[in-house]
Design a protein around this motif. Structure first.
Motif, PDB file in Angstrom:
ATOM      1  N   ALA A  42      11.768 -55.948  50.161  1.00  0.00           N
ATOM      2  CA  ALA A  42      10.671 -57.147  50.379  1.00  0.00           C
ATOM      3  C   ALA A  42       9.569 -56.500  51.090  1.00  0.00           C
ATOM      4  O   ALA A  42       9.513 -55.638  51.790  1.00  0.00           O
ATOM      5  CB  ALA A  42      11.532 -58.078  51.283  1.00  0.00           C
ATOM      6  N   PHE A  87      -0.138 -53.345  51.032  1.00  0.00           N
ATOM      7  CA  PHE A  87      -0.862 -54.282  50.338  1.00  0.00           C
ATOM      8  C   PHE A  87      -1.755 -54.958  51.299  1.00  0.00           C
ATOM      9  O   PHE A  87      -1.203 -55.448  52.111  1.00  0.00           O
ATOM     10  CB  PHE A  87       0.098 -55.368  49.658  1.00  0.00           C
TER      11      PHE A  87
ATOM     12  N   TYR B  33       7.732 -70.522  49.474  1.00  0.00           N
ATOM     13  CA  TYR B  33       6.869 -69.980  48.520  1.00  0.00           C
ATOM     14  C   TYR B  33       7.785 -69.178  47.527  1.00  0.00           C
ATOM     15  O   TYR B  33       9.207 -68.600  47.748  1.00  0.00           O
ATOM     16  CB  TYR B  33       5.970 -68.969  49.039  1.00  0.00           C
ATOM     17  N   TYR B  35       6.833 -65.911  44.840  1.00  0.00           N
ATOM     18  CA  TYR B  35       6.318 -64.964  44.310  1.00  0.00           C
ATOM     19  C   TYR B  35       6.881 -64.067  43.298  1.00  0.00           C
ATOM     20  O   TYR B  35       8.399 -64.191  43.524  1.00  0.00           O
ATOM     21  CB  TYR B  35       5.607 -64.039  45.564  1.00  0.00           C
ATOM     22  N   GLN B  37       6.943 -60.035  41.154  1.00  0.00           N
ATOM     23  CA  GLN B  37       6.301 -58.630  41.132  1.00  0.00           C
ATOM     24  C   GLN B  37       6.917 -58.103  39.943  1.00  0.00           C
ATOM     25  O   GLN B  37       8.221 -57.692  39.801  1.00  0.00           O
ATOM     26  CB  GLN B  37       6.616 -57.967  42.265  1.00  0.00           C
ATOM     27  N   GLN B  41       3.715 -53.501  39.685  1.00  0.00           N
ATOM     28  CA  GLN B  41       2.598 -54.076  39.781  1.00  0.00           C
ATOM     29  C   GLN B  41       2.425 -54.892  41.053  1.00  0.00           C
ATOM     30  O   GLN B  41       3.263 -54.701  41.882  1.00  0.00           O
ATOM     31  CB  GLN B  41       2.608 -55.172  38.480  1.00  0.00           C
ATOM     32  N   LYS B  42       1.413 -55.782  41.267  1.00  0.00           N
ATOM     33  CA  LYS B  42       1.343 -56.392  42.734  1.00  0.00           C
ATOM     34  C   LYS B  42       2.247 -57.416  42.706  1.00  0.00           C
ATOM     35  O   LYS B  42       2.411 -58.051  41.895  1.00  0.00           O
ATOM     36  CB  LYS B  42      -0.018 -56.605  42.995  1.00  0.00           C
ATOM     37  N   VAL B  43       2.316 -57.927  43.963  1.00  0.00           N
ATOM     38  CA  VAL B  43       2.880 -59.226  44.068  1.00  0.00           C
ATOM     39  C   VAL B  43       2.190 -60.411  43.736  1.00  0.00           C
ATOM     40  O   VAL B  43       0.849 -60.467  44.247  1.00  0.00           O
ATOM     41  CB  VAL B  43       3.339 -59.296  45.786  1.00  0.00           C
ATOM     42  N   PHE B  45       1.566 -64.729  43.386  1.00  0.00           N
ATOM     43  CA  PHE B  45       1.912 -66.052  43.833  1.00  0.00           C
ATOM     44  C   PHE B  45       2.235 -67.006  42.733  1.00  0.00           C
ATOM     45  O   PHE B  45       1.579 -66.706  41.867  1.00  0.00           O
ATOM     46  CB  PHE B  45       0.631 -66.605  44.551  1.00  0.00           C
ATOM     47  N   MET B  89      10.822 -58.938  39.693  1.00  0.00           N
ATOM     48  CA  MET B  89      11.552 -59.246  40.991  1.00  0.00           C
ATOM     49  C   MET B  89      10.931 -60.656  41.682  1.00  0.00           C
ATOM     50  O   MET B  89       9.699 -60.705  41.563  1.00  0.00           O
ATOM     51  CB  MET B  89      11.203 -58.087  42.004  1.00  0.00           C
ATOM     52  N   PHE B  91      10.505 -62.913  44.535  1.00  0.00           N
ATOM     53  CA  PHE B  91      10.660 -63.316  46.115  1.00  0.00           C
ATOM     54  C   PHE B  91      10.696 -64.542  46.589  1.00  0.00           C
ATOM     55  O   PHE B  91       9.487 -65.180  46.198  1.00  0.00           O
ATOM     56  CB  PHE B  91       9.567 -62.304  46.902  1.00  0.00           C
ATOM     57  N   PHE B 105       9.401 -62.480  53.904  1.00  0.00           N
ATOM     58  CA  PHE B 105      10.110 -62.619  52.517  1.00  0.00           C
ATOM     59  C   PHE B 105      11.562 -62.195  52.451  1.00  0.00           C
ATOM     60  O   PHE B 105      12.015 -61.355  53.310  1.00  0.00           O
ATOM     61  CB  PHE B 105       9.121 -61.335  51.872  1.00  0.00           C
ATOM     62  N   GLY B 106      12.146 -62.509  51.588  1.00  0.00           N
ATOM     63  CA  GLY B 106      13.533 -62.285  51.136  1.00  0.00           C
ATOM     64  C   GLY B 106      13.478 -61.096  50.514  1.00  0.00           C
ATOM     65  O   GLY B 106      12.546 -60.373  50.139  1.00  0.00           O
ATOM     66  N   GLU B 107      14.586 -60.627  50.115  1.00  0.00           N
ATOM     67  CA  GLU B 107      14.921 -59.375  49.576  1.00  0.00           C
ATOM     68  C   GLU B 107      14.720 -59.454  47.922  1.00  0.00           C
ATOM     69  O   GLU B 107      14.517 -58.158  47.387  1.00  0.00           O
ATOM     70  CB  GLU B 107      16.266 -58.561  49.862  1.00  0.00           C
TER      71      GLU B 107
END
Lengths: 112, 114
Positions: A42, A87, B33, B35, B37, B41-43, B45, B89, B91, B105-107
């Motif tokens: 995470a 990030f 929220y 999100y 990924q 790549q990037k996370v 929203f 993934m 999140f 954030f969660g795992e």
């Protein structure tokens, strides 16, 4: 829309200092955050800057220049466990929410 | 230390099937929220949720997606008809108050659509 640019990869040796830069374009800028993400894990919060200047938290520091739309994360006394992706993320007020828009991330490799 | 928990950790589903990803945000947090990924790549929203309604959503969050907070603890993301490109993934995250700077954030839930 928002866009953030970071170097894709940085390599440094254990004990060294490394700086990860972030430039951003956004409307309604509210602040710049930094998150660390280990492989498969995470994102975890590192720091946040709303005002110009340097914020220090232990080995990590973060800097913001709002006039330049630029910030950086400074990692000192690098350790092997610092190998991760970092990030930057902007927090904006668009829509009244608190969402983060993330950059593409910088993979930091710490070597012996 | 309180944490955001997500289930399942990994789900494999066939294209076109419905998927529900579950999250238990940190107690007393106000903003929630989702999100995602995509690998490497990037996370990105997807959606924010406050006061029992969506406060903001991204272009990714189209009619195939929905969120619910069916009770005081759970927060779910539903994908009605999964596509291959939904493999990512996901999140869940929560925030203690509207002016807070830190999002927890969660795992993550790793979704594979085949």
């Amino acid at each position: 829309g928002q866009s953030l640019e970071q170097p894709s990869e940085v390599t440094a040796v254990e004990g060294a200092i490394v700086q990860i830069n972030c430039t951003y374009q956004t409307s309604g800028f509210y602040g710049l955050s930094w998150y660390q993400q280990h492989d498969g894990g995470a994102p975890t919060f590192l720091s946040y800057n709303a005002l110009d200047g340097l914020e220090e938290t232990g080995r990590f520091s973060s800097f913001l220049s709002r006039s330049d739309s630029y910030g950086y994360l400074l990692l000192q006394e690098l350790q092997m466990k610092d190998s991760a992706s970092y990030f930057c993320a902007v927090r904006d007020r668009k829509g009244g929410g608190n969402k983060l828009t993330f950059g593409t991330g910088t993979q930091l490799k710490v070597e012996l | 230390e309180p944490e955001v928990t997500q289930t399942p950790s990994h789900q494999v589903t066939q294209m076109g099937q419905e998927v529900i990803l579950r999250c238990v945000p940190i107690s007393n947090h106000l903003y929630f929220y989702w999100y995602r990924q995509i690998l490497g790549q990037k996370v990105e929203f997807l959606v924010s949720f406050y006061n029992n309604e969506i406060s903001e959503k991204s272009e990714i969050f189209d009619d195939q997606f929905s969120v619910e907070r069916p009770d005081g603890s759970n927060f779910t993301l539903k994908i009605r008809s999964t596509k291959l490109e939904d493999s990512a993934m996901y999140f869940c995250a929560s925030q203690p108050r509207t002016t807070g700077n830190t999002i927890y954030f969660g795992e993550g839930s790793w979704l594979t659509v085949v």
